[in-house]
Design a protein around this motif. Structure first.
Motif, mmCIF file in Angstrom:
data_model
loop_
_atom_site.group_PDB
_atom_site.id
_atom_site.type_symbol
_atom_site.label_atom_id
_atom_site.label_comp_id
_atom_site.label_asym_id
_atom_site.label_seq_id
_atom_site.Cartn_x
_atom_site.Cartn_y
_atom_site.Cartn_z
ATOM 1 N N THR A 21 -19.016 -1.486 -0.741
ATOM 2 C CA THR A 21 -19.575 -2.455 -1.451
ATOM 3 C C THR A 21 -20.620 -1.418 -2.398
ATOM 4 N N GLU A 22 -21.315 -0.611 -1.396
ATOM 5 C CA GLU A 22 -22.368 0.226 -2.055
ATOM 6 C C GLU A 22 -21.974 1.289 -2.861
ATOM 7 N N ARG A 23 -20.527 1.686 -2.874
ATOM 8 C CA ARG A 23 -20.116 2.630 -3.829
ATOM 9 C C ARG A 23 -19.001 2.008 -5.011
ATOM 10 N N ALA A 24 -19.363 0.720 -5.209
ATOM 11 C CA ALA A 24 -18.264 -0.072 -6.189
ATOM 12 C C ALA A 24 -18.528 0.383 -7.512
ATOM 13 N N LYS A 25 -19.822 0.949 -7.832
ATOM 14 C CA LYS A 25 -20.132 1.440 -9.360
ATOM 15 C C LYS A 25 -19.647 2.897 -9.461
ATOM 16 N N ASP A 26 -19.321 3.603 -8.473
ATOM 17 C CA ASP A 26 -18.858 5.082 -8.648
ATOM 18 C C ASP A 26 -17.384 5.297 -8.974
ATOM 19 N N LYS A 27 -17.249 6.421 -9.664
ATOM 20 C CA LYS A 27 -15.845 6.892 -10.099
ATOM 21 C C LYS A 27 -15.165 7.209 -8.931
ATOM 22 N N ILE A 28 -13.749 6.796 -9.166
ATOM 23 C CA ILE A 28 -12.669 7.253 -7.924
ATOM 24 C C ILE A 28 -12.704 8.613 -7.881
ATOM 25 N N GLU A 29 -12.858 9.298 -8.701
ATOM 26 C CA GLU A 29 -12.708 10.975 -8.692
ATOM 27 C C GLU A 29 -14.017 11.542 -7.839
ATOM 28 N N THR A 30 -14.999 10.944 -7.506
ATOM 29 C CA THR A 30 -16.202 11.238 -6.821
ATOM 30 C C THR A 30 -15.948 11.172 -5.282
ATOM 31 N N PHE A 31 -14.943 10.161 -4.853
ATOM 32 C CA PHE A 31 -14.549 9.928 -3.640
ATOM 33 C C PHE A 31 -13.655 10.631 -2.851
ATOM 34 N N VAL A 40 0.771 -1.013 -0.017
ATOM 35 C CA VAL A 40 -0.042 0.142 0.049
ATOM 36 C C VAL A 40 0.904 1.077 -0.078
ATOM 37 N N PRO A 41 0.954 1.830 -1.064
ATOM 38 C CA PRO A 41 1.711 2.913 -1.294
ATOM 39 C C PRO A 41 1.363 4.435 -0.432
ATOM 40 N N GLN A 42 2.224 5.140 -0.132
ATOM 41 C CA GLN A 42 1.802 6.411 0.284
ATOM 42 C C GLN A 42 1.083 7.258 -0.634
ATOM 43 N N GLU A 43 1.478 7.157 -1.743
ATOM 44 C CA GLU A 43 0.632 7.751 -2.867
ATOM 45 C C GLU A 43 -0.628 7.013 -3.646
ATOM 46 N N ILE A 44 -1.478 7.528 -3.883
ATOM 47 C CA ILE A 44 -2.917 7.049 -4.493
ATOM 48 C C ILE A 44 -2.358 6.446 -5.772
ATOM 49 N N ALA A 45 -2.564 5.291 -5.972
ATOM 50 C CA ALA A 45 -2.286 4.576 -7.340
ATOM 51 C C ALA A 45 -3.527 3.999 -7.867
ATOM 52 N N LEU A 46 -4.467 4.965 -8.098
ATOM 53 C CA LEU A 46 -5.767 4.435 -8.711
ATOM 54 C C LEU A 46 -6.238 5.412 -9.955
ATOM 55 N N TYR A 47 -6.987 4.892 -10.918
ATOM 56 C CA TYR A 47 -7.456 5.442 -12.198
ATOM 57 C C TYR A 47 -8.663 6.514 -11.670
ATOM 58 N N GLN A 48 -8.488 7.661 -11.666
ATOM 59 C CA GLN A 48 -9.634 8.634 -11.366
ATOM 60 C C GLN A 48 -10.969 8.410 -11.984
ATOM 61 N N ALA A 49 -10.758 8.205 -13.403
ATOM 62 C CA ALA A 49 -12.024 8.230 -14.314
ATOM 63 C C ALA A 49 -12.810 6.824 -14.236
ATOM 64 N N MET A 50 -12.241 5.741 -13.463
ATOM 65 C CA MET A 50 -12.639 4.146 -13.473
ATOM 66 C C MET A 50 -13.166 4.314 -12.182
ATOM 67 N N LEU A 107 -10.207 -2.148 -9.048
ATOM 68 C CA LEU A 107 -9.990 -3.299 -8.289
ATOM 69 C C LEU A 107 -9.777 -4.697 -9.324
ATOM 70 N N LYS A 108 -10.663 -4.553 -10.255
ATOM 71 C CA LYS A 108 -10.439 -5.771 -11.332
ATOM 72 C C LYS A 108 -9.242 -5.341 -12.135
ATOM 73 N N PHE A 109 -8.761 -4.070 -12.317
ATOM 74 C CA PHE A 109 -7.551 -3.947 -13.295
ATOM 75 C C PHE A 109 -6.459 -4.501 -12.446
ATOM 76 N N TRP A 110 -6.507 -4.114 -11.173
ATOM 77 C CA TRP A 110 -5.348 -4.367 -10.200
ATOM 78 C C TRP A 110 -5.269 -5.996 -9.974
ATOM 79 N N GLY A 111 -6.472 -6.568 -9.809
ATOM 80 C CA GLY A 111 -6.558 -8.181 -9.811
ATOM 81 C C GLY A 111 -5.842 -8.574 -11.014
ATOM 82 N N ARG A 112 -6.181 -8.343 -12.170
ATOM 83 C CA ARG A 112 -5.515 -8.789 -13.454
ATOM 84 C C ARG A 112 -4.024 -8.701 -13.345
ATOM 85 N N MET A 113 -3.551 -7.655 -12.754
ATOM 86 C CA MET A 113 -1.843 -7.549 -12.703
ATOM 87 C C MET A 113 -1.536 -8.707 -11.607
#
Length: 312
Positions: free
Chosen positions: A123-133, A79-89, A95-101
């Motif tokens: 779980t309830e926010r699973a479909k929401d984009k990261i940029e809204t978090f 778990v890095p100090q910087e956020i390693a996520l795609y904001q528009a996804m 999670l599926k992207f990183w799972g495939r890695m």
């Protein structure tokens, strides 16, 4: 689970890590602390494979990380100090992207993503984009990405920095849960109370060296279970040279800390010397604005060993 032996790292003429050695047992939660620039992050980056050591040995489950990085790193989550996520996804898509890695696919991937969403409480926010978090929710997804493949060793570098209290508490309890289920944790933080709550053993790094390691009770014994007397002073009336000379006439140098607007003294029986301490300070012309006595804790040990606050 992890063995680090005589680890060294140089950047040109700068030796950032100078022969660090420690072990982490299977199922243990180990805290690694150090002031900024102490070599802690460089040590973590060598364990995770981001930096190649100048010399030394790193083994995960007795597999040489330097010689066989792919084999060793399959047991590792980071778990890095910087956020390693795609904001528009969305959270699920990330999670599926990183799972495939991690070579997860099909039903195994879907099941792992569902489990991780439940663990991080999104779980309830699973479909929401990261940029809204919020920042805290992003960090929870960041943790989720690191545990999709159920690593045996999870390294967490400042996972609660700059987030709201609710998310911070959720992350801390998530770490506690993962550790109680058998996952080995290496945890770094600038929040002493987190490390005291989560970690069975702690290592303290300063100036590129591991200067202390042990359980919380063992580390407290290094300062003889001394309490810390803290005088907050008016900086305009403070004369540091006079204060230092006066205190050295009463206490040993290693038991005195003068930082910014605070004067601290370590003593086994603070109530017995408090009056003399205050009187001696008053004689220097220093105005005292508050007095506190802090029982021996990890912060006291850290200050005593490094002469600095963790956030310095």
């Amino acid at each position: 689970m992890l063995t680090v032996q005589d680890l060294r790292k140089s950047f040109g003429n700068l030796e950032a890590v100078k022969g660090v050695s420690f072990t982490v047992e299977k199922g243990e939660s180990f805290g690694l602390l150090g002031p900024n620039g102490a070599g802690k992050s460089t040590t973590i980056n060598m364990i995770t494979g981001l930096f190649a050591p100048t010399s030394g040995e790193i083994r995960i489950k007795n597999i040489d990380v330097i010689k066989y990085p792919k084999q060793a790193q399959k047991w590792l989550g980071v778990v890095p100090q910087e956020i390693a996520l795609y904001q528009a996804m969305s959270a699920r898509e990330n999670l599926k992207f990183w799972g495939r890695m991690y070579d997860l696919s099909g039903n195994e991937l879907e099941k792992s993503v569902d489990q991780v969403l439940e663990i991080i409480g999104l779980t309830e926010r699973a479909k929401d984009k990261i940029e809204t978090f919020s920042g805290g929710m992003k960090r929870r997804v960041n943790i989720g990405a690191a545990i999709l493949h159920r690593p045996e060793l999870l390294i967490m570098d400042e996972p609660t920095v700059g987030i709201d209290p609710q998310s911070r508490n959720h992350i801390i309890e998530t770490v506690k849960r993962l550790n109680s289920e058998g996952m080995t944790i290496i945890y770094t933080s600038h929040y002493m109370e987190e490390v005291e709550y989560l970690c069975e053993r702690v290592g303290i790094v300063d100036h590129g060296e591991l200067i202390a390691s042990g359980t919380l009770s063992e580390l407290r014994e290094t300062i003889g279970n001394h309490s810390r007397i803290i005088l907050t002073i008016d900086k305009e009336t403070a004369h540091v040279e006079k204060i230092t000379q006066t205190l050295l006439g009463i206490f040993s140098k290693k038991d005195i800390q003068i930082q910014d607007h605070q004067v601290m003294v370590f003593h086994k029986e603070p109530q017995l010397i408090l009056s003399d301490f205050i009187q001696s300070m008053t004689k220097t012309g220093t105005k005292i604005t508050s007095v506190d006595i802090v029982e021996p804790n990890l912060e006291s040990v850290f200050l005593h060993l490094t002469g600095r606050n963790l956030r310095d």
